[in-house]
Design an enzyme around this catalytic site. Structure first.
Site, PDB file in Angstrom:
ATOM      1  N   SER A  98     -13.161   2.442  -7.721  1.00 43.37           N
ATOM      2  CA  SER A  98     -14.270   2.832  -8.602  1.00 43.37           C
ATOM      3  C   SER A  98     -13.761   3.776  -9.692  1.00 43.37           C
ATOM      4  CB  SER A  98     -15.388   3.482  -7.792  1.00 43.37           C
ATOM      5  OG  SER A  98     -14.876   4.516  -6.983  1.00 43.37           O
TER       6      SER A  98
ATOM      7  N   GLU B 153      -6.503  10.821 -14.579  1.00 42.12           N
ATOM      8  CA  GLU B 153      -6.843  11.104 -13.180  1.00 42.12           C
ATOM      9  C   GLU B 153      -5.892  12.141 -12.577  1.00 42.12           C
ATOM     10  OE1 GLU B 153      -8.132   7.733 -10.996  1.00 42.12           O
ATOM     11  OE2 GLU B 153      -7.915   8.736  -9.056  1.00 42.12           O
TER      12      GLU B 153
ATOM     13  N   ASP C 142      -3.934   0.934  -9.511  1.00 38.13           N
ATOM     14  CA  ASP C 142      -5.337   0.613  -9.782  1.00 38.13           C
ATOM     15  C   ASP C 142      -5.587   0.452 -11.280  1.00 38.13           C
ATOM     16  OD1 ASP C 142      -5.358   1.071  -7.112  1.00 38.13           O
ATOM     17  OD2 ASP C 142      -6.507   2.929  -7.195  1.00 38.13           O
TER      18      ASP C 142
ATOM     19  N   GLU D 144       0.837  -1.210   0.000  1.00 37.81           N
ATOM     20  CA  GLU D 144       0.000   0.000   0.000  1.00 37.81           C
ATOM     21  C   GLU D 144       0.866   1.251   0.000  1.00 37.81           C
ATOM     22  OE1 GLU D 144      -3.098  -0.283  -1.208  1.00 37.81           O
ATOM     23  OE2 GLU D 144      -3.590  -1.621   0.451  1.00 37.81           O
TER      24      GLU D 144
ATOM     25  N   LEU E 235     -11.959   0.556  -3.477  1.00 34.30           N
ATOM     26  CA  LEU E 235     -11.954  -0.602  -4.388  1.00 34.30           C
ATOM     27  C   LEU E 235     -11.775  -0.159  -5.842  1.00 34.30           C
ATOM     28  CD1 LEU E 235     -14.799  -2.747  -2.751  1.00 34.30           C
ATOM     29  CD2 LEU E 235     -12.326  -2.888  -2.368  1.00 34.30           C
TER      30      LEU E 235
HETATM   31  C1  GLA Z   1      -5.215   4.523  -4.146  1.00 29.10           C
HETATM   32  C2  GLA Z   1      -4.399   5.004  -5.343  1.00 29.10           C
HETATM   33  C3  GLA Z   1      -3.325   3.991  -5.713  1.00 29.10           C
HETATM   34  C4  GLA Z   1      -2.489   3.575  -4.505  1.00 29.10           C
HETATM   35  C5  GLA Z   1      -3.398   3.217  -3.322  1.00 29.10           C
HETATM   36  C6  GLA Z   1      -2.605   2.975  -2.075  1.00 29.10           C
HETATM   37  O1  GLA Z   1      -5.948   3.404  -4.497  1.00 29.10           O
HETATM   38  O2  GLA Z   1      -5.235   5.219  -6.452  1.00 29.10           O
HETATM   39  O3  GLA Z   1      -2.514   4.496  -6.735  1.00 29.10           O
HETATM   40  O4  GLA Z   1      -1.569   4.562  -4.160  1.00 29.10           O
HETATM   41  O5  GLA Z   1      -4.347   4.228  -3.058  1.00 29.10           O
HETATM   42  O6  GLA Z   1      -1.822   1.855  -2.200  1.00 29.10           O
END
Ligand code: GLA
Length: 381
Positions: free
Chosen positions: A115, A148, A160, A23, A113
């Site tokens: 979105s 984004e 993501d 994370e 998650l």
């Molecule tokens: C969000 C961000 C990702 C990542 C996570 C944390 O989901 O979009 O790029 O940094 O937080 O791991």
């Protein structure tokens, strides 16, 4: 007209994701271990005559109107995500004819998650279908991240968009975010067939675009600069815990904590890869719990509700491990639970959570599904 419309209509689907480990490592060249999960965004796109394109969704009110030749501006609502993707197509010089885009889906919003990535990638796949263009998988992910970062002005990393695009059924992605290379690690299959990935939604909403995500990113980048200058590294992805200890006295204490989380988290992802390949759910669960402690104490991105959910989960029969997942400050926990205990786990955790916080959480037992590219290829085969 109806026939003509149908002939020019495409549907493209993108899943959501849960991150098993790794994370806040994806903006300093680190390792992540996400998998795609069976929530989805569906993009229906139809070519239309004239100079006006529209974007709409039953999920939010309001229709976005985009006129050919007029540069779109951010409006601060849901439609900035798909519009940002369109803007990136335009920047690449891809000619996009006028269209109506409708988005539908069931990814919980603000739950960590993805979105946003799901909407971006579904839109991107639909625009590719509309324009008849092909794009390498990595380029799709990077385009959506740029949408984004630049249009929505949300400082997310690449995890993501990468997993929502490139995932494969039955696997998690052990992804190196520096160069987007990945290994597919079996999940819910082989030796890990006996465990379910259970996502618990705390219903505490979070947003990457607003809030403290950007602060963490700036602190991590300050730490990265110090480590790069001192040791000549490419990024934090190369740093070791020994190096962190060597610079500890020189770093701002907050920056030190952030760096310690990231460097130890990268090591945990590699360790998790070994555990998963060996089908060792016990070891995997233990690594996840360590990951949560690091997010709680060093990265300081958890909140009392998710800490409670993890503490409650870890002592449930059949639970191997638990941690918060995603950007943090709320959202979901991810739990590894023996298949036959999922029901009792769900009942017990939800009951205790409601008793403690008066919040009705939600539980989603998940399996690893295909990303948008594999889905699209299967659809067209
Ligand atoms: C969000 C961000 C990702 C990542 C996570 C944390 O989901 O979009 O790029 O940094 O937080 O791991």
């Amino acid at each position: 007209m109806a026939d003509n419309q149908l002939a020019n209509a495409w549907i493209r689907v993108a899943p959501a994701r849960v991150n098993l480990l790794g994370e806040h490592t994806d903006y300093t060249g680190g390792m992540v271990m996400p998998m795609a999960i069976p929530f989805h965004t569906e993009a229906r796109i139809r070519r239309v005559e004239g100079a006006i394109s529209t974007m709409s969704t039953a999920m939010f009110p309001g229709k976005r109107i985009i006129e050919q030749g007029v540069a779109p501006q951010a409006e601060g609502n849901w439609s900035d995500y798909p519009t940002g993707v369109l803007v990136e197509f335009q920047k690449l010089g891809i000619e996009v004819p006028s269209f109506d885009l409708e988005l539908a889906g069931n990814v919980p919003f603000g739950a960590g998650l993805s979105s946003s990535a799901s909407v971006e990638v579904a839109t991107c796949m639909a625009l590719l279908a509309l324009t008849g263009k092909k794009m390498p998988t990595t380029e799709i992910a990077l385009l959506c991240q740029r949408a984004e970062n630049l249009f929505v002005n949300s400082p997310c990393g690449i995890m993501d968009q990468a997993v929502v695009t490139a995932a494969h059924e039955g696997h998690a992605l052990m992804l190196n975010t520096r160069d987007l290379t990945f290994d597919l690690v079996p999940m819910n299959t082989g030796a890990l067939a006996g465990v379910t990935v259970v996502v618990v939604n705390s219903e505490v909403k979070h947003s990457v675009a607003t809030g403290s995500y950007g602060d963490r990113r700036r602190e991590a980048e300050a730490g990265q600069k110090a480590m790069v200058d001192r040791f000549g590294l490419r990024d934090l992805g190369d740093a070791t815990m020994e190096q962190v200890e060597q610079v500890a006295a020189e770093l701002d204490p907050i920056v030190l904590k952030r760096v310690r989380h990231i460097v130890s988290e990268n090591a945990r992802v590699r360790e998790a890869g070994e555990a998963m390949r060996a089908g060792d759910a016990v070891r995997m669960g233990e690594i996840m719990l360590r990951g949560h402690v690091s997010m709680r104490d060093d990265y300081e991105i958890t909140c009392p509700e998710v800490d409670f959910l993890v503490e409650c989960a870890r002592v449930q029969p059949g639970c191997y491990g638990a941690r918060m997942t995603g950007g943090g400050f709320g959202g979901c926990t991810v739990n590894l639970v023996a298949n036959e205990q999922v029901e009792s786990f769900t009942e017990s955790v939800l009951r205790q959570y409601e008793a403690a916080y008066g919040i009705k959480g939600e539980v989603y037992p998940c399996h690893a599904v295909d990303g948008a590219v594999a889905l699209s290829e299967k659809e067209q085969a």
